[in-house]
Design an enzyme around this catalytic site. Structure first.
Site, short mmCIF file in Angstrom:
data_model
loop_
_atom_site.label_atom_id
_atom_site.label_comp_id
_atom_site.label_asym_id
_atom_site.label_seq_id
_atom_site.Cartn_x
_atom_site.Cartn_y
_atom_site.Cartn_z
N ARG A 1 21.48 44.23 36.82
CA ARG A 1 22.77 44.45 37.48
C ARG A 1 22.93 43.50 38.65
NH1 ARG A 1 23.25 50.82 38.53
NH2 ARG A 1 23.73 49.99 40.57
N ARG B 1 14.80 47.28 37.26
CA ARG B 1 15.77 48.00 36.42
C ARG B 1 16.50 47.04 35.48
NH1 ARG B 1 19.57 52.38 39.01
NH2 ARG B 1 20.07 50.77 40.53
N LYS C 1 18.74 58.99 39.52
CA LYS C 1 19.88 59.88 39.26
C LYS C 1 20.44 59.71 37.85
CE LYS C 1 22.81 58.40 42.33
NZ LYS C 1 22.11 57.45 43.20
N ARG D 1 22.31 48.27 50.11
CA ARG D 1 22.66 49.53 49.46
C ARG D 1 21.87 50.68 50.06
NH1 ARG D 1 21.45 48.26 43.58
NH2 ARG D 1 22.01 50.42 43.16
N ARG E 1 29.98 60.10 47.73
CA ARG E 1 29.08 59.23 48.49
C ARG E 1 29.44 59.20 49.96
NH1 ARG E 1 27.37 55.97 43.97
NH2 ARG E 1 25.63 54.63 44.51
P1 ADP Z 1 23.13 53.44 42.41
O1 ADP Z 1 23.18 54.93 42.35
O2 ADP Z 1 21.86 52.92 41.83
O3 ADP Z 1 23.45 52.91 43.76
P2 ADP Z 1 25.71 53.26 41.04
O4 ADP Z 1 25.87 52.73 39.67
O5 ADP Z 1 25.91 54.72 41.24
O6 ADP Z 1 24.25 52.82 41.48
O7 ADP Z 1 26.70 52.49 42.06
C1 ADP Z 1 26.79 51.10 42.12
C2 ADP Z 1 27.85 50.66 43.11
O8 ADP Z 1 29.14 51.18 42.70
C3 ADP Z 1 27.69 51.17 44.55
O9 ADP Z 1 26.80 50.37 45.30
C4 ADP Z 1 29.14 51.10 45.05
O10 ADP Z 1 29.52 49.79 45.37
C5 ADP Z 1 29.95 51.51 43.84
N1 ADP Z 1 30.19 52.98 43.82
C6 ADP Z 1 29.76 53.86 42.87
N2 ADP Z 1 30.14 55.12 43.17
C7 ADP Z 1 30.84 55.04 44.35
C8 ADP Z 1 31.47 55.99 45.20
N3 ADP Z 1 31.48 57.31 44.91
N4 ADP Z 1 32.09 55.54 46.34
C9 ADP Z 1 32.09 54.24 46.64
N5 ADP Z 1 31.50 53.28 45.90
C10 ADP Z 1 30.87 53.67 44.76
#
Ligand code: ADP
Ligand code: ZN
Length: 205
Positions: free
Chosen positions: A152, A122, A13, A163, A88
């Site tokens: 990360r 990554r 993404k 996740r 999400r």
């Molecule tokens: P990825 O898409 O690879 O899971 P992100 O950088 O988008 O990585 O998200 C990393 C973490 O940030 C998630 O596992 C969550 O803990 C938090 N997070 C990000 N966006 C949201 C959201 N919209 N709602 C809740 N938690 C979020």
């Protein structure tokens, strides 16, 4: 053009979002990046979010919704934007509907079994958000700003599994949510970065 890009963790993404935003000159709004920036800056929000993120759990809806609303209200979003990692949950999607209208929801379709390996390799730059892989950056240096690349905290093997589970339970149902609104475009996310980008541009025409 107000866009959403959806897909499992590790589906690419962020990479695709950066390409789309460059082509269409719209801001790339990643709630993950915004949260990591808050953690790096030591804000109250960052302190609250860190434990959830490190465990591979979702940050509570009310925190993320407030963060996102604030960002979308900034002037640069008036000409359109791309949301990456938001919504999400159904509650986030409903809240988003009350804040703005969405034109297209892109969904990167991937093989969940292959994503754990992608995330293990990554590498990210915490300074500028640049994302790459251990294979593509063997020197461990960010191509965009020269800073050090790191793994990360939530890309550790034991967290990744959680996740993916959270994704299947909370976020995958949003595919139907946007399909029912007639906004969904499915994209095969298992192709090369360039091919995925071309498929997205074709879908946006
Ligand atoms: P990825 O898409 O690879 O899971 P992100 O950088 O988008 O990585 O998200 C990393 C973490 O940030 C998630 O596992 C969550 O803990 C938090 N997070 C990000 N966006 C949201 C959201 N919209 N709602 C809740 N938690 C979020
Ligand atoms: Zn960088």
């Amino acid at each position: 053009m107000n866009l959403i890009i959806m897909g499992a963790p590790g589906s690419g993404k962020g990479t695709q979002a950066a390409l789309i935003c460059k082509t269409h000159d719209i801001p790339h709004i990643s709630t993950g990046d915004l949260l990591r920036k808050n953690i790096a800056d030591g804000t109250d929000l960052g302190k609250q979010a860190k434990a959830y993120m490190d465990a591979g759990k979702l940050v509570p809806d009310e925190l993320v919704i407030a963060l996102l609303k604030n960002r979308i209200e900034q002037a640069d979003c008036a000409k359109g934007f791309l949301l990456d990692g938001f919504p999400r949950t159904k509650a986030q999607a409903d809240a988003l509907g009350g804040i703005t209208t969405i034109d297209v929801a892109l969904n990167l379709v991937t093989d969940l079994n292959k994503l754990a390996d992608r995330m293990a390799s990554r590498r990210v730059c915490l300074k500028c958000g640049y994302t790459t892989s251990a294979q593509d950056a063997p020197d461990g240096i960010c191509k965009a700003c020269g800073d050090k690349l790191v793994i990360r905290d939530d890309d550790k093997r034991e967290v990744v599994e959680n996740r993916l589970k959270v994704y299947e339970q909370n976020t995958a149902p949003l595919v139907d949510y946007y399909n029912n609104k007639g906004l969904l475009k499915n994209i095969d996310g298992m192709q090369s970065i360039e091919q995925v980008n071309q498929a997205i541009e074709a879908a946006l025409k």
